[in-house]
Scaffold this motif. Sequence first.
Motif, PDB file in Angstrom:
ATOM      1  N   GLY A  93      12.355  11.727 -15.301  1.00 53.87           N
ATOM      2  CA  GLY A  93      13.285  12.842 -15.298  1.00 53.87           C
ATOM      3  C   GLY A  93      14.334  12.798 -14.230  1.00 53.87           C
ATOM      4  N   ASN A  94      14.213  11.899 -13.255  1.00 55.23           N
ATOM      5  CA  ASN A  94      15.168  11.818 -12.149  1.00 55.23           C
ATOM      6  C   ASN A  94      16.164  10.687 -12.407  1.00 55.23           C
ATOM      7  OD1 ASN A  94      13.793  13.861 -10.656  1.00 55.23           O
ATOM      8  ND2 ASN A  94      12.268  12.326 -10.051  1.00 55.23           N
ATOM      9  N   VAL A  95      17.458  10.997 -12.226  1.00 52.12           N
ATOM     10  CA  VAL A  95      18.503  10.006 -12.435  1.00 52.12           C
ATOM     11  C   VAL A  95      18.411   8.925 -11.367  1.00 52.12           C
ATOM     12  CG1 VAL A  95      20.998   9.628 -12.547  1.00 52.12           C
ATOM     13  CG2 VAL A  95      19.999  11.710 -13.516  1.00 52.12           C
ATOM     14  N   VAL A  96      18.514   7.665 -11.812  1.00 56.67           N
ATOM     15  CA  VAL A  96      18.487   6.520 -10.900  1.00 56.67           C
ATOM     16  C   VAL A  96      19.914   6.016 -10.737  1.00 56.67           C
ATOM     17  CG1 VAL A  96      17.557   4.217 -10.470  1.00 56.67           C
ATOM     18  CG2 VAL A  96      16.172   5.932 -11.669  1.00 56.67           C
ATOM     19  N   ALA A  97      20.402   5.958  -9.502  1.00 59.70           N
ATOM     20  CA  ALA A  97      21.763   5.502  -9.236  1.00 59.70           C
ATOM     21  C   ALA A  97      21.875   4.009  -9.524  1.00 59.70           C
ATOM     22  CB  ALA A  97      22.151   5.785  -7.791  1.00 59.70           C
ATOM     23  N   ALA A  98      23.062   3.609 -10.035  1.00 56.64           N
ATOM     24  CA  ALA A  98      23.281   2.207 -10.383  1.00 56.64           C
ATOM     25  C   ALA A  98      23.134   1.305  -9.167  1.00 56.64           C
ATOM     26  CB  ALA A  98      24.661   2.041 -11.006  1.00 56.64           C
ATOM     27  N   GLU A  99      23.379   1.835  -7.960  1.00 60.48           N
ATOM     28  CA  GLU A  99      23.310   1.011  -6.762  1.00 60.48           C
ATOM     29  C   GLU A  99      21.895   0.503  -6.464  1.00 60.48           C
ATOM     30  OE1 GLU A  99      26.811   3.467  -6.849  1.00 60.48           O
ATOM     31  OE2 GLU A  99      24.679   3.973  -6.930  1.00 60.48           O
ATOM     32  N   ILE A 100      20.878   1.169  -6.975  1.00 56.53           N
ATOM     33  CA  ILE A 100      19.503   0.750  -6.667  1.00 56.53           C
ATOM     34  C   ILE A 100      18.793   0.173  -7.893  1.00 56.53           C
ATOM     35  CG2 ILE A 100      19.321   2.436  -4.812  1.00 56.53           C
ATOM     36  CD1 ILE A 100      17.529   4.114  -6.686  1.00 56.53           C
ATOM     37  N   PHE A 101      19.548  -0.106  -8.967  1.00 53.60           N
ATOM     38  CA  PHE A 101      18.922  -0.697 -10.158  1.00 53.60           C
ATOM     39  C   PHE A 101      18.204  -1.990  -9.813  1.00 53.60           C
ATOM     40  CE2 PHE A 101      20.299   2.574 -12.450  1.00 53.60           C
ATOM     41  CZ  PHE A 101      21.270   2.459 -13.435  1.00 53.60           C
ATOM     42  N   ALA A 102      18.783  -2.779  -8.919  1.00 53.74           N
ATOM     43  CA  ALA A 102      18.233  -4.104  -8.616  1.00 53.74           C
ATOM     44  C   ALA A 102      16.936  -4.036  -7.824  1.00 53.74           C
ATOM     45  CB  ALA A 102      19.272  -4.945  -7.871  1.00 53.74           C
ATOM     46  N   VAL A 103      16.653  -2.904  -7.174  1.00 54.54           N
ATOM     47  CA  VAL A 103      15.468  -2.826  -6.319  1.00 54.54           C
ATOM     48  C   VAL A 103      14.471  -1.782  -6.796  1.00 54.54           C
ATOM     49  CG1 VAL A 103      16.697  -3.661  -4.292  1.00 54.54           C
ATOM     50  CG2 VAL A 103      16.643  -1.204  -4.763  1.00 54.54           C
ATOM     51  N   ARG A 104      14.867  -0.912  -7.703  1.00 52.78           N
ATOM     52  CA  ARG A 104      13.948   0.141  -8.174  1.00 52.78           C
ATOM     53  C   ARG A 104      12.944  -0.470  -9.141  1.00 52.78           C
ATOM     54  NH1 ARG A 104      10.473   3.278  -9.759  1.00 52.78           N
ATOM     55  NH2 ARG A 104      10.740   5.550  -9.902  1.00 52.78           N
ATOM     56  N   VAL A 105      11.668  -0.535  -8.717  1.00 55.76           N
ATOM     57  CA  VAL A 105      10.600  -1.140  -9.518  1.00 55.76           C
ATOM     58  C   VAL A 105       9.998  -0.085 -10.435  1.00 55.76           C
ATOM     59  CG1 VAL A 105       8.379  -2.319  -9.452  1.00 55.76           C
ATOM     60  CG2 VAL A 105      10.128  -2.845  -7.743  1.00 55.76           C
ATOM     61  N   ILE A 106       9.806  -0.441 -11.663  1.00 58.58           N
ATOM     62  CA  ILE A 106       9.192   0.454 -12.648  1.00 58.58           C
ATOM     63  C   ILE A 106       7.677   0.384 -12.492  1.00 58.58           C
ATOM     64  CG2 ILE A 106       8.900   0.929 -15.112  1.00 58.58           C
ATOM     65  CD1 ILE A 106      11.654  -0.365 -15.538  1.00 58.58           C
ATOM     66  N   GLY A 107       7.067   1.512 -12.182  1.00 51.60           N
ATOM     67  CA  GLY A 107       5.635   1.545 -11.942  1.00 51.60           C
ATOM     68  C   GLY A 107       4.832   1.807 -13.202  1.00 51.60           C
ATOM     69  N   GLU A 108       3.519   1.681 -13.042  1.00 55.59           N
ATOM     70  CA  GLU A 108       2.607   1.895 -14.168  1.00 55.59           C
ATOM     71  C   GLU A 108       2.694   3.344 -14.645  1.00 55.59           C
ATOM     72  OE1 GLU A 108      -2.142   1.338 -15.313  1.00 55.59           O
ATOM     73  OE2 GLU A 108      -1.426   1.081 -13.249  1.00 55.59           O
ATOM     74  N   ASP A 109       2.749   3.505 -15.987  1.00 53.06           N
ATOM     75  CA  ASP A 109       2.754   4.819 -16.648  1.00 53.06           C
ATOM     76  C   ASP A 109       4.015   5.629 -16.379  1.00 53.06           C
ATOM     77  OD1 ASP A 109      -0.802   5.220 -16.058  1.00 53.06           O
ATOM     78  OD2 ASP A 109       0.237   4.358 -17.760  1.00 53.06           O
ATOM     79  N   GLU A 110       5.032   5.036 -15.757  1.00 55.03           N
ATOM     80  CA  GLU A 110       6.278   5.763 -15.566  1.00 55.03           C
ATOM     81  C   GLU A 110       7.052   5.831 -16.883  1.00 55.03           C
ATOM     82  OE1 GLU A 110       8.284   3.948 -12.167  1.00 55.03           O
ATOM     83  OE2 GLU A 110       7.762   5.742 -11.024  1.00 55.03           O
ATOM     84  N   ILE A 111       7.875   6.861 -17.007  1.00 57.93           N
ATOM     85  CA  ILE A 111       8.651   7.076 -18.222  1.00 57.93           C
ATOM     86  C   ILE A 111      10.122   6.860 -17.893  1.00 57.93           C
ATOM     87  CG2 ILE A 111       9.307   8.746 -19.989  1.00 57.93           C
ATOM     88  CD1 ILE A 111       6.601  10.078 -19.577  1.00 57.93           C
ATOM     89  N   ILE A 112      10.731   5.876 -18.532  1.00 53.17           N
ATOM     90  CA  ILE A 112      12.132   5.542 -18.304  1.00 53.17           C
ATOM     91  C   ILE A 112      12.938   6.014 -19.502  1.00 53.17           C
ATOM     92  CG2 ILE A 112      13.772   3.670 -17.883  1.00 53.17           C
ATOM     93  CD1 ILE A 112      10.086   3.062 -17.346  1.00 53.17           C
ATOM     94  N   SER A 113      13.950   6.834 -19.264  1.00 59.49           N
ATOM     95  CA  SER A 113      14.837   7.309 -20.317  1.00 59.49           C
ATOM     96  C   SER A 113      16.171   6.582 -20.194  1.00 59.49           C
ATOM     97  CB  SER A 113      15.060   8.823 -20.215  1.00 59.49           C
ATOM     98  OG  SER A 113      13.842   9.517 -20.315  1.00 59.49           O
ATOM     99  N   ILE A 114      16.648   6.038 -21.309  1.00 57.94           N
ATOM    100  CA  ILE A 114      17.940   5.363 -21.354  1.00 57.94           C
ATOM    101  C   ILE A 114      18.845   6.187 -22.264  1.00 57.94           C
ATOM    102  CG2 ILE A 114      19.170   3.255 -21.958  1.00 57.94           C
ATOM    103  CD1 ILE A 114      16.682   1.684 -21.380  1.00 57.94           C
ATOM    104  N   ILE A 115      19.902   6.767 -21.677  1.00 58.96           N
ATOM    105  CA  ILE A 115      20.790   7.666 -22.410  1.00 58.96           C
ATOM    106  C   ILE A 115      22.207   7.102 -22.342  1.00 58.96           C
ATOM    107  CG2 ILE A 115      21.612  10.039 -22.650  1.00 58.96           C
ATOM    108  CD1 ILE A 115      19.194  10.893 -20.918  1.00 58.96           C
TER     109      ILE A 115
END
Length: 766
Positions: free
Chosen positions: A53-75
Amino acid sequence: MTASVIIIANPFEPVASRSVHAIVAGVTVGELLLDCGIDPDRWADGPEIRINGNVVAAEIFAVRVIGEDEIISIIRWPLGGGGGGGGGKNPLSTILTIAVLVASIYLGPVAAVAMGFAEAGTAAAMATAAIAMVGSVLVNTVIPAPKPSMPSLNWGGSGSTPAPSPTYSLQAQGNQARLGQPIPVIYGRHMIYPDLAAEPYQDYVNGEQFLYQLHVIGQGEYAIEQVRIEDTPITSFEEVQTEIVPPGRSVTLFPTEVVSAPEVAGQELVAPNLVQAGDDGYIGPFAANPVDTMANALAVDIIFPRGLYYANDSGTLTTRTAQWQIETCPIDSDGIAIGGWSVLASETYSAASNTAIRMSYRYPVAAGRYEVRSRRLDNKDTDARAGHEVRWGALRAILTDRPDFGAVTLLAVKMRATDNLSQRSSRLINCIVTRKLPIWSATTGWSQPQPTRSIAWAFADACKADYGAKLADSRISLRTLAVLEAVWLSRGDTFDGVFDSNMSVWEAFTRIARCGRAIPIQQGGIIRVIRDQPQTIPVAMFGPRNIVKGSFKIKYVMPGDDTADAVTVEYFSSRTWKPDEVTAKLADSSGDNPAKVNLFGCTAKEHAQREGLYIAANNRYRRRLITFRTELEGMIPTYGDLVAITHDMPRWGQGGEVIGCQGDVLVLSEPLVCVDGATHYLALRRRDGGLAGPFRVQAVPGEATLVRVLDPLTVTPYTGGSEERTYFSFGPGQAWAQTARIIAIRPRAEQVEISAVAEDSRVHIN
């Protein structure tokens, strides 16, 4: 570890337009986007990414690791453009491409491993590319195209990874015990490698080894056409005996309630003259039967691996004798002794042979659970010239309880070991079978089970059976199935499929119906089957008078460079009993860019060719999607029905009301535009919403709102004011209205939203 990716194609309809995919956790957002083909330079202008539910800034796309059971929304928010002359991008197309690629990221590596590629990295890339290609080329409307081929994955399944199908996975073909997997359900005629229904065992009779295998062919009753070892009929092997056991019958060829103790595996019985100090000389004890079982007989295999003999100076062999003793002790479910040891048997055997000797002994016991031990009684001749070694080959328990296999057909096989049979060939037993199903008639009801390859009665069985939906006859549209059965029979369409993995019952319905160019729907609690076939009479008519103003929309799905111009249909050939494929293309297509689909249940090349041509024609000619709203009369048609649509925006005929009727002359509410030299037609809406006509009409000279009806009217137009007047649709030739097939009906408060696709007779080319 996995995470969920939600692709939202239309942010203004986030629920209706979303698709959900699973990916492996531990990757960064940037890696996910790179795998989706999005260049890092475009991340800032790309889709919006939210994690939990929290917006991820493009500047941290390269370092933001997707964790177990997390929900990623692509809009993907619409940022202008649309593929027109302005050079903009189509946001819907982009986000759908992302969805296809996200799915391929998850499926690709799994597909590669099962395909058996040596280099997993290369294979994963190849599988990903193939899945992405298949996912982006076909347009489907009334009857969805079959799913893209993924031969490395088991078709269906939920929860943990299911065992590979021994029927459809070439690497898994063979007889195996698929513990925890469903008992196969076979429809039509098919070749199968039956699963093991019980643990195989072996014994020795008069020095010859016999192997006993019990197989489960499938749930229900079958006509057995042939039993084979690989491609050879089993009748060619004199050393093999078989027995087909229908549901409810017992196996008579050999005892099936036999378990072997895995701990006994050829241990040598130590002779008294070789026993170490402090050792009692016993081998064991070993539990003969598992917890909660009762054995009434025990079997022991004794082996003399070098034979029994003494080699004399003259070269002759002198007899040697061996003695041993078997003892038992009753135990409880915890393995604790509940009695003392007793001698079950003391045996003596003599021979003068330097070849291996194998013998089986069987002893009756009082029903119970036992542990067994054994020891040698005589001294061993340790001379190099002597063969005097005794080994305990196996321990088996014959159980009192007869297993309840349920309503399944079994195959019992008894094999005598010879040079003709190998260990590998003993696990390559297959059968060609045809399912027996009851057939329904409106006059006589259900028949006795009989061999059939029918799509209709396979569908009905899936609805009724305990392994299916468990529905009563009143919940199934049996009359519709009977009508469709006549159509499928005349065309030669059959369903020959094996369901041997977990899946939802609706998925099974869909696969069975799709083999007949049909789709299941649930309407009013009744399961119905809708086939996409030519329809000539629309069931309803919609025009400017009953289409809500401003709700009429047309979407043209334009072809692109990646649009398929042919269809490659994968099917399971009944000639070779292996996967095969055929490419179908329209007469004026090059066939350079085929889409690949898998038609589950199809085993004939001609059937696959017909469906491939249908999918290709559907992909080309059904590209005008129509949406409009109407009042409750929108509930008259159902999925797949043909309707007539009149509207002035796309110039689909002319519409209005009949405001007067004078004999064969009708007075219309709108002035008509006629085409010189053309035959004009007029259709009328009945009071029940159905369509009457079209009737040939002729304009009255000098009167733009009057027409003379040339054909006998089958309905009397209503022109009063206490209810809606009769609606009309008018035009030259076939242009009096546009016919369309219903693909969705959605209630919207007091209105109904209808989605349809413009019909084209060229779709039904076969």
